[in-house]
Design an enzyme around this catalytic site. Structure first.
Site, PDB file in Angstrom:
ATOM      1  N   ASP A  44       0.841  -1.215   0.104  1.00 12.16           N
ATOM      2  CA  ASP A  44       0.208   0.009   0.036  1.00 12.16           C
ATOM      3  C   ASP A  44       0.821   1.080   0.082  1.00 12.16           C
ATOM      4  O   ASP A  44       0.219   2.253   0.082  1.00 12.16           O
ATOM      5  CB  ASP A  44      -1.001   0.003   1.091  1.00 12.16           C
ATOM      6  CG  ASP A  44      -0.362  -0.195   2.641  1.00 12.16           C
ATOM      7  OD1 ASP A  44       0.764   0.106   2.571  1.00 12.16           O
ATOM      8  OD2 ASP A  44      -1.113   0.251   3.374  1.00 12.16           O
ATOM      9  N   SER A  45       2.187   0.950   0.251  1.00 12.75           N
ATOM     10  CA  SER A  45       3.003   1.995  -0.110  1.00 12.75           C
ATOM     11  C   SER A  45       2.751   2.523  -1.584  1.00 12.75           C
ATOM     12  O   SER A  45       3.512   3.937  -1.943  1.00 12.75           O
ATOM     13  CB  SER A  45       4.493   1.756   0.024  1.00 12.75           C
ATOM     14  OG  SER A  45       4.924   0.483  -0.960  1.00 12.75           O
ATOM     15  N   ASP A  83      -1.307  -6.285  -0.269  1.00 11.96           N
ATOM     16  CA  ASP A  83      -1.216  -5.427   0.932  1.00 11.96           C
ATOM     17  C   ASP A  83      -2.833  -5.019   1.267  1.00 11.96           C
ATOM     18  O   ASP A  83      -3.280  -4.271   0.543  1.00 11.96           O
ATOM     19  CB  ASP A  83      -0.372  -4.348   0.744  1.00 11.96           C
ATOM     20  CG  ASP A  83       0.452  -3.976   2.199  1.00 11.96           C
ATOM     21  OD1 ASP A  83      -0.037  -4.513   3.146  1.00 11.96           O
ATOM     22  OD2 ASP A  83       1.062  -3.086   2.204  1.00 11.96           O
ATOM     23  N   LYS A 113      -1.139  -9.397   2.905  1.00 11.78           N
ATOM     24  CA  LYS A 113      -0.304  -8.852   4.265  1.00 11.78           C
ATOM     25  C   LYS A 113      -1.263  -8.017   4.984  1.00 11.78           C
ATOM     26  O   LYS A 113      -2.222  -7.136   4.322  1.00 11.78           O
ATOM     27  CB  LYS A 113       0.814  -8.159   3.612  1.00 11.78           C
ATOM     28  CG  LYS A 113       1.925  -7.703   4.878  1.00 11.78           C
ATOM     29  CD  LYS A 113       3.130  -7.047   4.422  1.00 11.78           C
ATOM     30  CE  LYS A 113       3.169  -5.580   3.815  1.00 11.78           C
ATOM     31  NZ  LYS A 113       2.654  -4.686   4.615  1.00 11.78           N
ATOM     32  N   GLU A 115      -1.251  -5.650   8.695  1.00 12.09           N
ATOM     33  CA  GLU A 115      -0.581  -4.796   9.896  1.00 12.09           C
ATOM     34  C   GLU A 115      -1.103  -5.354  11.174  1.00 12.09           C
ATOM     35  O   GLU A 115      -2.246  -5.222  11.463  1.00 12.09           O
ATOM     36  CB  GLU A 115      -0.440  -3.497   9.762  1.00 12.09           C
ATOM     37  CG  GLU A 115       0.383  -2.993   8.382  1.00 12.09           C
ATOM     38  CD  GLU A 115       0.414  -1.618   8.254  1.00 12.09           C
ATOM     39  OE1 GLU A 115       0.114  -0.692   9.256  1.00 12.09           O
ATOM     40  OE2 GLU A 115       1.067  -1.235   7.353  1.00 12.09           O
ATOM     41  N   GLU A 182       9.422  -4.095  10.452  1.00 18.37           N
ATOM     42  CA  GLU A 182       9.545  -2.597   9.791  1.00 18.37           C
ATOM     43  C   GLU A 182      10.329  -1.701  10.784  1.00 18.37           C
ATOM     44  O   GLU A 182       9.521  -1.694  11.945  1.00 18.37           O
ATOM     45  CB  GLU A 182       8.642  -2.015   9.032  1.00 18.37           C
ATOM     46  CG  GLU A 182       8.907  -0.561   8.424  1.00 18.37           C
ATOM     47  CD  GLU A 182       7.935  -0.130   7.647  1.00 18.37           C
ATOM     48  OE1 GLU A 182       6.922  -0.749   6.951  1.00 18.37           O
ATOM     49  OE2 GLU A 182       8.032   1.164   7.123  1.00 18.37           O
TER      50      GLU A 182
END
Ligand code: KIV
Length: 278
Positions: A44-45, A83, A113, A115, A182
């Site tokens: 999602d960057s 993501d 993925k 978080e 991270e």
């Protein structure tokens, strides 16, 4: 045959380090696939490095699916991980299931993925139980930037370090096939890597992780709005672009592009007939 989550886990068992990169489009995904990158993350960057948002928070499911499909079309071998964007999984398990399912059904990804640690463990367990491979993400979790108070190294205090270890163990227990760490101090990611049986993939987490991930446009020197400390620029594509675009603009202005080589001819008689017609 595509690389599977089992191949990735086998790599860790055999002590083979795992290179992972992000991609957001067809041509770069093709190149990474050709180069044998085993895991491609449609991160999602993309919100920041492709779409120009100031964080990952505005990124939507539709945007993620659009780019995931392009990356999947560009790959034959890599494991493609989609993501899950902010608020596509945090509210409840049913929402997470629906959205994770879309990554596989509509996006063509092989895994997702998300978080978080203990707080998302039940969700991870449900997804994995439904056949959706999940990669965890701990430490600096950019979707929580406002809660964290900025993009800072995580796990430095005794309490935060102990929580990060518990979170990693919770993800492992819930069935995550790998965990991104991270912006975590190297000694802590080393301990986490020793204490969990699934591969850890670091970004700003030192060399002791089982693998490394970088945001492609950061490491290629294409996104230069800000360059995090953990980034190593392996190329300076922004400079290559500037030089090429500069030459193109100049040649168009002075009329030296296109030349005959980039132009098309036609039968002289057709042209003569047309010219003779009033
Ligand atoms: O969105 C992303 O690119 C990521 C990586 C930095 C791990 O989550």
């Amino acid at each position: 045959m595509r690389i599977s989550i089992h191949d990735i886990q086998q790599m860790r068992k055999q002590g083979e380090r795992i290179p992972m990169l992000t991609a957001y489009d067809y041509p770069t995904a093709r190149l990474l696939d050709e180069m044998g990158v085993p895991i491609i993350l449609v991160g999602d960057s993309l919100g920041q490095v492709v779409l120009g948002y100031d964080s990952t928070i505005p990124v939507t499911m539709e945007e993620m699916l659009h780019h995931t499909r392009a990356v999947v079309r560009g790959t034959k071998r890599a494991l493609v991980v989609g993501d899950m964007p902010f608020m596509s999984y945090q509210s409840d398990v049913a929402t997470a299931m629906r959205n994770a399912g879309r990554f596989l059904k509509e996006g063509g990804a092989q895994a997702v993925k998300l978080e978080g640690g203990q707080t998302v463990a039940v969700t991870v367990q449900s997804l994995v139980g439904s056949g959706i491979p999940v990669m965890g993400h701990l430490g600096l979790t950019p979707q929580s930037v406002h809660q964290l108070g900025g993009y800072k190294v995580q796990g430095k205090s005794p309490k935060a370090a102990a929580q990060l270890l518990r979170d990693a163990q919770a993800l492992e227990q819930a069935g995550a096939f790998a965990i991104v760490l991270e912006s975590v101090p190297s000694p802590l990611s080393r301990l986490v890597t020793e204490r969990v049986s699934v591969p850890t993939i670091g970004i700003g987490a030192g060399v002791h992780c089982d693998g490394q991930v970088q945001v492609l446009y950061d490491m290629m020197g294409l996104f230069t709005d800000f360059v995090p400390r953990h980034v190593k620029q392996y190329a300076r594509l922004a400079d290559v672009f500037r030089e090429a675009v500069g030459r193109y603009v100049q040649e168009v202005r002075e009329g030296t592009f296109p030349t005959a080589k980039e132009s098309f001819a036609m039968d002289e008689s057709v042209l003569a007939e047309l010219a003779a017609t009033p």
